[in-house]
Motif scaffolding. Structure first.
Motif, mmCIF file in Angstrom:
data_model
loop_
_atom_site.group_PDB
_atom_site.id
_atom_site.type_symbol
_atom_site.label_atom_id
_atom_site.label_comp_id
_atom_site.label_asym_id
_atom_site.label_seq_id
_atom_site.Cartn_x
_atom_site.Cartn_y
_atom_site.Cartn_z
ATOM 1 N N UNK A 1 -3.606 -9.508 -0.733
ATOM 2 C CA UNK A 1 -2.590 -10.401 -0.173
ATOM 3 C C UNK A 1 -1.189 -9.982 -0.624
ATOM 4 N N UNK A 2 -0.895 -8.707 -0.403
ATOM 5 C CA UNK A 2 0.418 -8.173 -0.750
ATOM 6 C C UNK A 2 1.055 -7.541 0.487
ATOM 7 N N UNK A 3 2.386 -7.519 0.524
ATOM 8 C CA UNK A 3 3.046 -6.856 1.657
ATOM 9 C C UNK A 3 2.725 -5.365 1.661
ATOM 10 N N UNK A 4 2.585 -4.811 2.843
ATOM 11 C CA UNK A 4 2.435 -3.367 3.003
ATOM 12 C C UNK A 4 3.761 -2.809 3.496
ATOM 13 N N UNK A 5 4.334 -1.905 2.715
ATOM 14 C CA UNK A 5 5.575 -1.232 3.104
ATOM 15 C C UNK A 5 5.229 0.226 3.345
ATOM 16 N N UNK A 6 5.458 0.685 4.560
ATOM 17 C CA UNK A 6 5.029 2.030 4.952
ATOM 18 C C UNK A 6 6.231 2.930 5.201
ATOM 19 N N UNK A 7 6.232 4.058 4.522
ATOM 20 C CA UNK A 7 7.207 5.102 4.794
ATOM 21 C C UNK A 7 6.477 6.218 5.519
ATOM 22 N N UNK A 34 17.167 7.580 4.932
ATOM 23 C CA UNK A 34 16.118 6.951 5.740
ATOM 24 C C UNK A 34 15.009 6.376 4.884
ATOM 25 N N UNK A 35 14.801 6.939 3.693
ATOM 26 C CA UNK A 35 13.688 6.513 2.847
ATOM 27 C C UNK A 35 14.085 5.479 1.806
ATOM 28 N N UNK A 36 15.315 5.563 1.305
ATOM 29 C CA UNK A 36 15.720 4.709 0.185
ATOM 30 C C UNK A 36 16.762 3.666 0.568
ATOM 31 N N UNK A 37 17.926 4.110 0.970
ATOM 32 C CA UNK A 37 18.990 3.171 1.330
ATOM 33 C C UNK A 37 20.073 3.917 2.089
ATOM 34 N N UNK A 43 12.490 1.630 3.100
ATOM 35 C CA UNK A 43 11.176 1.285 2.523
ATOM 36 C C UNK A 43 11.026 1.435 1.015
ATOM 37 N N UNK A 44 11.499 2.520 0.421
ATOM 38 C CA UNK A 44 11.274 2.708 -1.011
ATOM 39 C C UNK A 44 12.038 1.678 -1.831
ATOM 40 N N UNK A 84 4.190 -7.930 -5.966
ATOM 41 C CA UNK A 84 4.627 -6.551 -5.691
ATOM 42 C C UNK A 84 3.845 -5.954 -4.542
ATOM 43 N N UNK A 85 4.490 -5.159 -3.713
ATOM 44 C CA UNK A 85 3.852 -4.672 -2.493
ATOM 45 C C UNK A 85 2.987 -3.439 -2.718
ATOM 46 N N UNK A 86 2.318 -3.044 -1.653
ATOM 47 C CA UNK A 86 1.661 -1.742 -1.577
ATOM 48 C C UNK A 86 2.610 -0.821 -0.812
ATOM 49 N N UNK A 87 3.025 0.257 -1.463
ATOM 50 C CA UNK A 87 3.922 1.228 -0.834
ATOM 51 C C UNK A 87 3.085 2.404 -0.359
ATOM 52 N N UNK A 88 3.065 2.619 0.935
ATOM 53 C CA UNK A 88 2.347 3.742 1.534
ATOM 54 C C UNK A 88 3.346 4.819 1.919
ATOM 55 N N UNK A 89 3.261 5.977 1.271
ATOM 56 C CA UNK A 89 4.056 7.148 1.649
ATOM 57 C C UNK A 89 3.114 8.048 2.426
ATOM 58 N N UNK A 90 3.204 7.961 3.733
ATOM 59 C CA UNK A 90 2.183 8.528 4.613
ATOM 60 C C UNK A 90 2.562 9.916 5.123
ATOM 61 N N UNK A 91 1.615 10.857 4.989
ATOM 62 C CA UNK A 91 1.771 12.235 5.480
ATOM 63 C C UNK A 91 2.969 12.930 4.817
ATOM 64 N N UNK A 92 2.943 12.941 3.496
ATOM 65 C CA UNK A 92 4.036 13.545 2.729
ATOM 66 C C UNK A 92 4.220 15.016 3.063
ATOM 67 N N UNK A 93 3.155 15.680 3.480
ATOM 68 C CA UNK A 93 3.248 17.112 3.780
ATOM 69 C C UNK A 93 4.142 17.407 4.981
ATOM 70 N N UNK A 94 4.561 16.411 5.716
ATOM 71 C CA UNK A 94 5.478 16.632 6.836
ATOM 72 C C UNK A 94 6.926 16.804 6.365
ATOM 73 N N UNK A 95 7.220 16.414 5.112
ATOM 74 C CA UNK A 95 8.583 16.528 4.597
ATOM 75 C C UNK A 95 8.772 17.886 3.911
#
Length: 311
Positions: A69-75, A85-88, A127-128, A139-150
């Motif tokens: 029961x936590x927010x999901x924040x997806x990057x 785009x990722x931080x601020x 998101x971050x 505290x949320x769940x932070x998903x950093x998805x498909x990091x290999x694209x960066x």
């Protein structure tokens, strides 16, 4: 920061509880995955998940957020992703309006103007930063998805966040998470991620599931599929993964195929259904053409023969 509940679901206290937590959300995990996930939660370490596309890496973050029961924040990562785009980033349009208003009112103090326009009022949280600030007690769940694209520069930017749960904004100083988020990082291994980032995480390779586990997944995610159909299509997909295809189907494609065949009122696999729906299962024309040249019929014959012997 939004006001939130002071109560959040407690983290699992054992590997068995972790398995049960995943199972409660219909995620069928093997023991090794449940173990590393339990340790990541217990130790407060990011979890780095690597594996082929479609094996359920992203789903783990979604399941955790729902079960706890936590927010999901997806990057969602992509080529060219940068800090703004990722931080601020600053709300430049609003800052310009504020400067013009101050000039119009006769306020010419540069220090006061700078202090005001670089205050949190003009800060756009990405998101971050959202994940680090979080909600009190949740505290949320932070998903950093498909990091290999960066690129490697973005990986370097993440090191401070993963090590210390903090970021530094030059105009505001260091912002540290009062309650660190649960961090899940995924990669499809299109390129290698630097060791410096991996050392800050616990690591797990998410492989294709064995046939019995994949059948369990299909039964949960495509419950309307006929039992015979489910068994045959899982066996078919398992055999496909043993062939040198451009892209083997993932679990996501297996589930989609089961649902698609169910919509066609199929109760068992037949050559026509397989041929008509290959585009659900395979995503590259070369692979589809290979199957249409007769290989799919051979696989289907073998699948039906083996299942008949086993029954």
């Amino acid at each position: 920061m939004r006001e939130g509940s002071d109560v959040t679901h407690s983290l699992p206290a054992s590997i068995d509880e972790t398995e049960a937590l995943l199972d409660s959300q219909n995620y069928v995990a093997d023991r090794s995955l449940a173990t590393v996930l339990f340790l990541a939660l217990k130790m407060g370490r990011p979890l780095f998940l690597e594996g082929e596309a479609g094996v359920g890496k992203t789903e783990i973050a979604k399941v955790l957020a729902a079960a706890l029961d936590r927010p999901l924040i997806r990057l969602q990562c992509y080529e060219g992703l940068d800090v703004s785009s990722a931080l601020y980033e600053w709300n430049y349009a609003a800052q310009m309006i504020e400067i013009r208003l101050r000039e119009a009112s006769g306020d010419t103090s540069r220090d006061a103007t700078r202090s005001e326009i670089f205050s949190e009022r003009f800060l756009i949280r990405r998101p971050i930063l959202q994940a680090l600030e979080g909600e009190p007690g949740r505290p949320p769940v932070l998903l950093i998805d498909e990091l290999d694209r960066t690129d490697e520069a973005f990986e370097a930017f993440l090191l401070e966040i993963l090590s210390d749960n903090q970021v530094t904004i030059p105009e505001l100083g260091t912002i540290r998470a009062a309650e660190p988020p649960i961090v899940i990082i995924t990669t499809n291994r299109t390129r290698e991620i630097h060791d410096a980032l991996k050392r800050r995480c616990l690591y797990h390779w998410v492989d294709y599931p064995a046939s019995d586990r994949e059948l369990d997944i299909v039964r949960r995610k495509a419950p309307r599929a006929n039992a015979e159909l489910a068994a045959e299509l899982v066996a078919f997909v398992q055999r496909l993964r043993g062939i040198d295809l451009f892209k083997a189907p993932g679990v996501a494609e297996t589930i989609d195929w089961a649902n698609a065949l169910t919509e066609l009122n199929a109760i068992a696999l037949d050559p026509a259904h397989v041929s008509d729906t290959l585009g659900v299962l395979l995503k590259y024309q070369d692979d589809i053409q290979r199957m249409e040249r007769g290989e799919s019929r051979e696989i289907l014959t073998e699948v039906k023969r083996d299942l008949a012997r086993a029954s």
